[in-house]
Motif scaffolding. Sequence first.
Motif, mmCIF file in Angstrom:
data_model
loop_
_atom_site.group_PDB
_atom_site.id
_atom_site.type_symbol
_atom_site.label_atom_id
_atom_site.label_comp_id
_atom_site.label_asym_id
_atom_site.label_seq_id
_atom_site.Cartn_x
_atom_site.Cartn_y
_atom_site.Cartn_z
ATOM 1 N N LEU A 139 -21.054 7.809 -24.401
ATOM 2 C CA LEU A 139 -20.763 6.784 -25.406
ATOM 3 C C LEU A 139 -22.054 6.165 -25.933
ATOM 4 C CD1 LEU A 139 -18.552 5.186 -26.878
ATOM 5 C CD2 LEU A 139 -18.454 3.662 -24.887
ATOM 6 N N ILE A 140 -22.980 5.842 -25.051
ATOM 7 C CA ILE A 140 -24.249 5.236 -25.460
ATOM 8 C C ILE A 140 -25.046 6.194 -26.351
ATOM 9 C CG2 ILE A 140 -26.515 4.506 -24.586
ATOM 10 C CD1 ILE A 140 -24.947 3.215 -22.211
ATOM 11 N N ILE A 141 -25.147 7.453 -25.948
ATOM 12 C CA ILE A 141 -25.899 8.424 -26.750
ATOM 13 C C ILE A 141 -25.198 8.653 -28.090
ATOM 14 C CG2 ILE A 141 -26.649 10.845 -26.875
ATOM 15 C CD1 ILE A 141 -27.160 10.601 -23.791
ATOM 16 N N GLY A 142 -23.873 8.687 -28.084
ATOM 17 C CA GLY A 142 -23.134 8.845 -29.337
ATOM 18 C C GLY A 142 -23.369 7.690 -30.290
ATOM 19 N N ILE A 143 -23.314 6.468 -29.794
ATOM 20 C CA ILE A 143 -23.548 5.290 -30.640
ATOM 21 C C ILE A 143 -24.982 5.293 -31.165
ATOM 22 C CG2 ILE A 143 -23.680 2.763 -30.665
ATOM 23 C CD1 ILE A 143 -21.341 2.849 -28.543
ATOM 24 N N ALA A 144 -25.936 5.636 -30.322
ATOM 25 C CA ALA A 144 -27.328 5.723 -30.776
ATOM 26 C C ALA A 144 -27.480 6.778 -31.869
ATOM 27 C CB ALA A 144 -28.245 6.037 -29.592
ATOM 28 N N THR A 145 -26.778 7.891 -31.720
ATOM 29 C CA THR A 145 -26.864 8.970 -32.711
ATOM 30 C C THR A 145 -26.271 8.558 -34.042
ATOM 31 O OG1 THR A 145 -26.822 10.616 -30.941
ATOM 32 C CG2 THR A 145 -26.268 11.389 -33.161
ATOM 33 N N VAL A 146 -25.128 7.890 -34.028
ATOM 34 C CA VAL A 146 -24.541 7.468 -35.306
ATOM 35 C C VAL A 146 -25.445 6.439 -35.970
ATOM 36 C CG1 VAL A 146 -23.011 5.552 -34.614
ATOM 37 C CG2 VAL A 146 -22.373 7.039 -36.499
ATOM 38 N N ASN A 147 -26.102 5.600 -35.192
ATOM 39 C CA ASN A 147 -27.043 4.648 -35.779
ATOM 40 C C ASN A 147 -28.226 5.384 -36.422
ATOM 41 O OD1 ASN A 147 -26.667 1.547 -35.512
ATOM 42 N ND2 ASN A 147 -25.712 2.411 -33.678
ATOM 43 N N LEU A 148 -28.662 6.487 -35.840
ATOM 44 C CA LEU A 148 -29.713 7.306 -36.453
ATOM 45 C C LEU A 148 -29.249 7.792 -37.826
ATOM 46 C CD1 LEU A 148 -32.319 9.075 -36.496
ATOM 47 C CD2 LEU A 148 -30.981 10.797 -35.264
ATOM 48 N N TYR A 149 -28.065 8.379 -37.878
ATOM 49 C CA TYR A 149 -27.535 8.846 -39.158
ATOM 50 C C TYR A 149 -27.397 7.694 -40.151
ATOM 51 C CZ TYR A 149 -26.302 13.638 -37.779
ATOM 52 O OH TYR A 149 -26.335 14.960 -37.405
ATOM 53 N N ASN A 150 -26.901 6.547 -39.686
ATOM 54 C CA ASN A 150 -26.746 5.390 -40.572
ATOM 55 C C ASN A 150 -28.076 4.982 -41.184
ATOM 56 O OD1 ASN A 150 -24.300 3.604 -38.483
ATOM 57 N ND2 ASN A 150 -23.996 5.306 -39.892
ATOM 58 N N ARG A 151 -29.122 5.002 -40.383
ATOM 59 C CA ARG A 151 -30.432 4.585 -40.875
ATOM 60 C C ARG A 151 -31.008 5.603 -41.866
ATOM 61 N NH1 ARG A 151 -28.810 1.625 -37.210
ATOM 62 N NH2 ARG A 151 -29.784 -0.280 -36.485
ATOM 63 N N ILE A 152 -30.773 6.858 -41.632
ATOM 64 C CA ILE A 152 -31.206 7.879 -42.594
ATOM 65 C C ILE A 152 -30.456 7.694 -43.910
ATOM 66 C CG2 ILE A 152 -31.176 10.353 -43.132
ATOM 67 C CD1 ILE A 152 -31.615 10.780 -40.046
ATOM 68 N N ASN A 153 -29.140 7.567 -43.825
ATOM 69 C CA ASN A 153 -28.329 7.440 -45.041
ATOM 70 C C ASN A 153 -28.616 6.146 -45.791
ATOM 71 O OD1 ASN A 153 -27.096 9.918 -44.646
ATOM 72 N ND2 ASN A 153 -25.336 9.057 -43.589
ATOM 73 N N SER A 154 -28.790 5.049 -45.066
ATOM 74 C CA SER A 154 -29.040 3.761 -45.719
ATOM 75 C C SER A 154 -30.418 3.708 -46.361
ATOM 76 C CB SER A 154 -28.899 2.614 -44.711
ATOM 77 O OG SER A 154 -27.573 2.534 -44.258
ATOM 78 N N SER A 155 -31.433 4.224 -45.683
ATOM 79 C CA SER A 155 -32.787 4.144 -46.239
ATOM 80 C C SER A 155 -32.963 5.015 -47.480
ATOM 81 C CB SER A 155 -33.829 4.509 -45.181
ATOM 82 O OG SER A 155 -33.700 5.853 -44.792
ATOM 83 N N THR A 156 -32.173 6.058 -47.589
ATOM 84 C CA THR A 156 -32.261 6.950 -48.752
ATOM 85 C C THR A 156 -31.117 6.730 -49.732
ATOM 86 O OG1 THR A 156 -31.119 8.730 -47.573
ATOM 87 C CG2 THR A 156 -33.538 8.701 -47.463
ATOM 88 N N ARG A 157 -30.271 5.721 -49.441
ATOM 89 C CA ARG A 157 -29.122 5.351 -50.293
ATOM 90 C C ARG A 157 -28.163 6.510 -50.535
ATOM 91 N NH1 ARG A 157 -32.628 2.075 -54.574
ATOM 92 N NH2 ARG A 157 -32.868 0.136 -53.408
ATOM 93 N N GLN A 158 -27.853 7.231 -49.463
ATOM 94 C CA GLN A 158 -26.853 8.297 -49.591
ATOM 95 C C GLN A 158 -25.510 7.648 -49.876
ATOM 96 O OE1 GLN A 158 -27.847 11.652 -49.501
ATOM 97 N NE2 GLN A 158 -29.789 10.533 -49.532
#
Length: 159
Positions: A131-150
Motif C-alpha cells: 500500500l505504501i509503495i503504491g501510494i508513493a507511485t501514484v504520487n510520482l505519476y501525479n507529480r509528472i502529470n501536474s508539472s507538465t499539465r497533462q
Amino acid sequence: MQPSRMSNPIMSLPEVGQSLQYLGKAIFASAEKNALPARTLFLAYLRASQINGDSVCVDLHSRNAINAGESAERLFVVSAWREASNFTDAERAALALSESMTCLHGSTDPVPDHVYQEASRHYDEDALATLIIGIATVNLYNRINSSTRQQVDVSATRD
C-alpha cells in the motif's frame, strides 16, 4: 484550462515508462499475494490523485476501480470518505494513509502515528508495504502529470 506543457515525459522515455509499468504490475501482484484488494489500492490512488489535481489519474483510477468491481456510488464520495458511511474500517485506514502520504508539506509528522497504526491494524507488514509503495507511485505519476499539465480527454476515453 491551460494547455499541456509537453507530451507526457513517460511516453518520451520508453525505458522509464517500461520500468514504471513493471513497478505497477509488481505492486498489483504483491497486493494479490498479500490479500490487499485491488479496489482498495484504486481508492487510495484516486484519493491521492484528487488531492493532487491530476485529472488523468482521477479518470484512470476511477475507471480501473469500476473494472475491479467498485461501485460508482462509492467513487462519487471518495473525496468525502470521512463523512460517508459506505467504506470499511480497512478502506478508511488506506484512505487516511493516502491523504497523509500525499500531503507531506507543512507538517513535522506528515504520517502521524495514529494513521500508521490504524493502517497496520488492518494490513500485515507485506500488505502495508504494498500500500505504501503504491501510494508513493501514484504520487510520482501525479507529480509528472501536474508539472507538465497533462489533461484527460474524457471524450476519447468513453466506451
